[in-house]
Design a protein around this motif. Sequence first.
Motif, mmCIF file in Angstrom:
data_model
loop_
_atom_site.group_PDB
_atom_site.id
_atom_site.type_symbol
_atom_site.label_atom_id
_atom_site.label_comp_id
_atom_site.label_asym_id
_atom_site.label_seq_id
_atom_site.Cartn_x
_atom_site.Cartn_y
_atom_site.Cartn_z
ATOM 1 N N LEU A 55 -8.810 2.188 9.654
ATOM 2 C CA LEU A 55 -7.529 1.700 9.154
ATOM 3 C C LEU A 55 -6.836 0.772 10.155
ATOM 4 O O LEU A 55 -5.621 0.527 10.050
ATOM 5 N N PRO A 59 -5.444 -2.493 11.805
ATOM 6 C CA PRO A 59 -4.970 -3.735 11.172
ATOM 7 C C PRO A 59 -5.963 -4.878 11.376
ATOM 8 O O PRO A 59 -6.717 -4.888 12.343
ATOM 9 N N ASN A 62 -3.357 -8.453 12.443
ATOM 10 C CA ASN A 62 -2.011 -7.849 12.545
ATOM 11 C C ASN A 62 -1.438 -7.397 11.194
ATOM 12 O O ASN A 62 -0.251 -7.127 11.079
ATOM 13 N N THR A 63 -2.299 -7.364 10.168
ATOM 14 C CA THR A 63 -1.825 -6.898 8.856
ATOM 15 C C THR A 63 -2.466 -5.536 8.574
ATOM 16 O O THR A 63 -3.672 -5.368 8.777
ATOM 17 N N PRO A 64 -1.649 -4.576 8.106
ATOM 18 C CA PRO A 64 -2.228 -3.252 7.816
ATOM 19 C C PRO A 64 -3.329 -3.339 6.751
ATOM 20 O O PRO A 64 -3.272 -4.198 5.869
ATOM 21 N N THR A 65 -4.281 -2.428 6.855
ATOM 22 C CA THR A 65 -5.406 -2.454 5.911
ATOM 23 C C THR A 65 -5.254 -1.350 4.865
ATOM 24 O O THR A 65 -4.520 -0.380 5.057
ATOM 25 N N LEU A 105 -0.820 -6.110 2.595
ATOM 26 C CA LEU A 105 -1.988 -5.354 3.043
ATOM 27 C C LEU A 105 -3.229 -6.242 2.978
ATOM 28 O O LEU A 105 -3.244 -7.243 2.248
ATOM 29 N N VAL A 113 -3.955 4.121 3.352
ATOM 30 C CA VAL A 113 -3.410 3.187 4.345
ATOM 31 C C VAL A 113 -3.082 4.016 5.587
ATOM 32 O O VAL A 113 -3.078 5.254 5.547
ATOM 33 N N ASP A 114 -2.796 3.299 6.664
ATOM 34 C CA ASP A 114 -2.457 4.009 7.897
ATOM 35 C C ASP A 114 -1.124 4.739 7.722
ATOM 36 O O ASP A 114 -0.186 4.214 7.096
ATOM 37 N N THR A 147 2.038 2.895 8.779
ATOM 38 C CA THR A 147 2.424 1.803 7.878
ATOM 39 C C THR A 147 3.277 2.337 6.731
ATOM 40 O O THR A 147 4.346 1.788 6.414
#
Lengths: 240, 446
Positions: B157, B159, B162-165, B208, B228-229, B232
């Motif tokens: 999980l 990023p 720099n974008t959360p997955t 995301l 998701v994390d 986040t």
Amino acid sequence: MSTILRATGITKNYAIGKQQIPVLRGVDLSIKAGEKVALLGTSGAGKSTLLHLLGLLDAPTSGTIEYDGREVQSLPVGERARLRHQQVGFVFQFYHLIPELTALQNVLLARMMDTSVLQYWGKRKQAKASAVEMLQHVGLGERLHHRPTELSGGERQRVAIARALIAEPKIVLADEPTGNLDSATAKEVVDLMFTIQQERQLAFLLVTHDEGLATRCDRIIRMKDGYVVDQDLTSDEQAR
Amino acid sequence: MYRLFLAIRYLLTRPINLLGMGGIAIGVWALVVVVSLFSGFLQVIEDHVQASRSDIVATELPAWAEWPALRDALQHDPNVAGMAPRLLHYGLLVEPGKRPPPAPLPGRSAMHGGDQPFLFVFGVQADLEAKATKFDSWIRHPDIPEAMRVRDLTDPLAPIKNTPTVLLGIDRMRREGLKPGDSLRLMTANLKRDRDGRMTPIEIDVELIVGGAYQTNHGGFDGNNVFVDLATLQQAIFPDAPNQVQEIAIRVNDPTQLEATAGRLHREVQRTLEKEGRGYGSVQTWREKNSLFIKNVAHQRELLKIVLTVIMIVAAFLMLATLSMMVTEKTADIGILTAMGGTPSGVTMVFLSCGLVITGVGVVIGLTTGVVTAVYLEEIRQSWLWATGHDLFPLSVYNLTRVPCRIEPLWLLQVTGMAMVTGLIVSVLPALRAARHDPLISLRGV
């Protein structure tokens, strides 16, 4: 000779609605071992009813029936059935063979009546041998595996005789055994029955309308309207 | 001896009795096959549900429940092997520039297991989740193609740019044509209490990137849940409560002690979350948590049992009709049987034996063919598919590799007992009628 069967004061009433219809009105008779007795009478005289009572197929309204001196008319159903199997052989006018069974199987069935599966399994060969022998004795050695529908009237009655005798009864009760046969076949069947009767010294009670047949017996009992009206030795017997 | 002998002769000379026998055999066959199929299906469903869940879950936690306090309270239990905090929210995943899909019809939401645009979003810590569930094997599932697999399996999980997955179920990814690296927007809302005490929805929008696919084998779970994390989701929906937890996944050391452990943990959670004399939160095993779903399938199996039993009852009536007909035909024999020394109970047994032989043979045929059919159900499905092109049991719908089947000996015994009792009941009636028949009527009249 000892008395095998004795009936004393036998009455039988049938209820039709609330009305009691007397069929037998106090019958006394006795039959000795090895004796041939003819029961003569018109239709409705009570001959067949008396035969059924003596064969323990039905219970009398009053009176006693003794087999070998033992009163049996009020025994429980199971006890009477066992006694019937051991003491009595039946021959009927309409043979009453079971159509699904062969001649041999019809005779064997009589041997199976008082045995369990295991008991019968143990003596099945012996039972089959005696059934075959009995059928050969009545002249059906070649017809063992024929079903009743494949047999003539006379042959069917011979199977019925073999079936009546296979359990070695002391008395044979025959209800008009020749009533459904032509005269030649009837004579053959009667000759056969009397021969076996002589060989085995069986008691024989023969219900018939046929005077000629009755005179071949040792004794004639005449019935009318539920009464025994006459019991005589036949002329043959008297001469003997 | 004459009872059994005569019963068998009567049966062999009357082919119509095969009708009753065939009916009983079909009834037994259907009960064995269908119930074995459903039992197998139920087993597979339980396995799939279990594989997609933690052994135990602490749930229904109040808004003020905090992960550190609960972790400290529960981690000392001797049967706890691992724990993971979770946040749960629901929302829509939408590709940028696309309109959100229409709202589902009532009763077809993700909550009801439908493939709907609404999803449950699990906020998890990947490392802890892997200790509490089979999360690690979900993302390493061999059926996930390389192109759709999470790039960094040690930190799934993490990023990307720099974008959360977000991790999605493999089927959903395929259906929506998504691949790792695609951008998505999580559209959701949260309720906030305003100064007047009224609840007001606050729109939440999270950017995301698809991190990869996971697969648990439980299609209902994979289709409706994404990961998701935790941080986040925490920041998006509970920015003021950094330690808040809504659910705790727990793995146990000894699965045989599941219920006892759940009971202990429940008491511990209630004690930890006690407020004004009342304990909050609930701890359930995976089976309790999914009991409604599992019971639904079990309930369908019970309904089918009832429906199929009706087939056997119909067969029994068929047998009653043929036996009654036989008794009527054979009344002439009752007189001579009695004359030869038979009793009313003996005559009863002749016809009762007929019924029991019909039932017994029908049960043996039904059981044998039923067990063989159940064992070779997959081969039968494939043969049917090859011959007709019609799939009797589309496996892909249920994420199965072959038609499931579980033959339960107890059920076979129950079916046998039920069939024999039914056969006995319908045989008794004609047999008693035969026994009541006056033998003198048979002897006098032809």
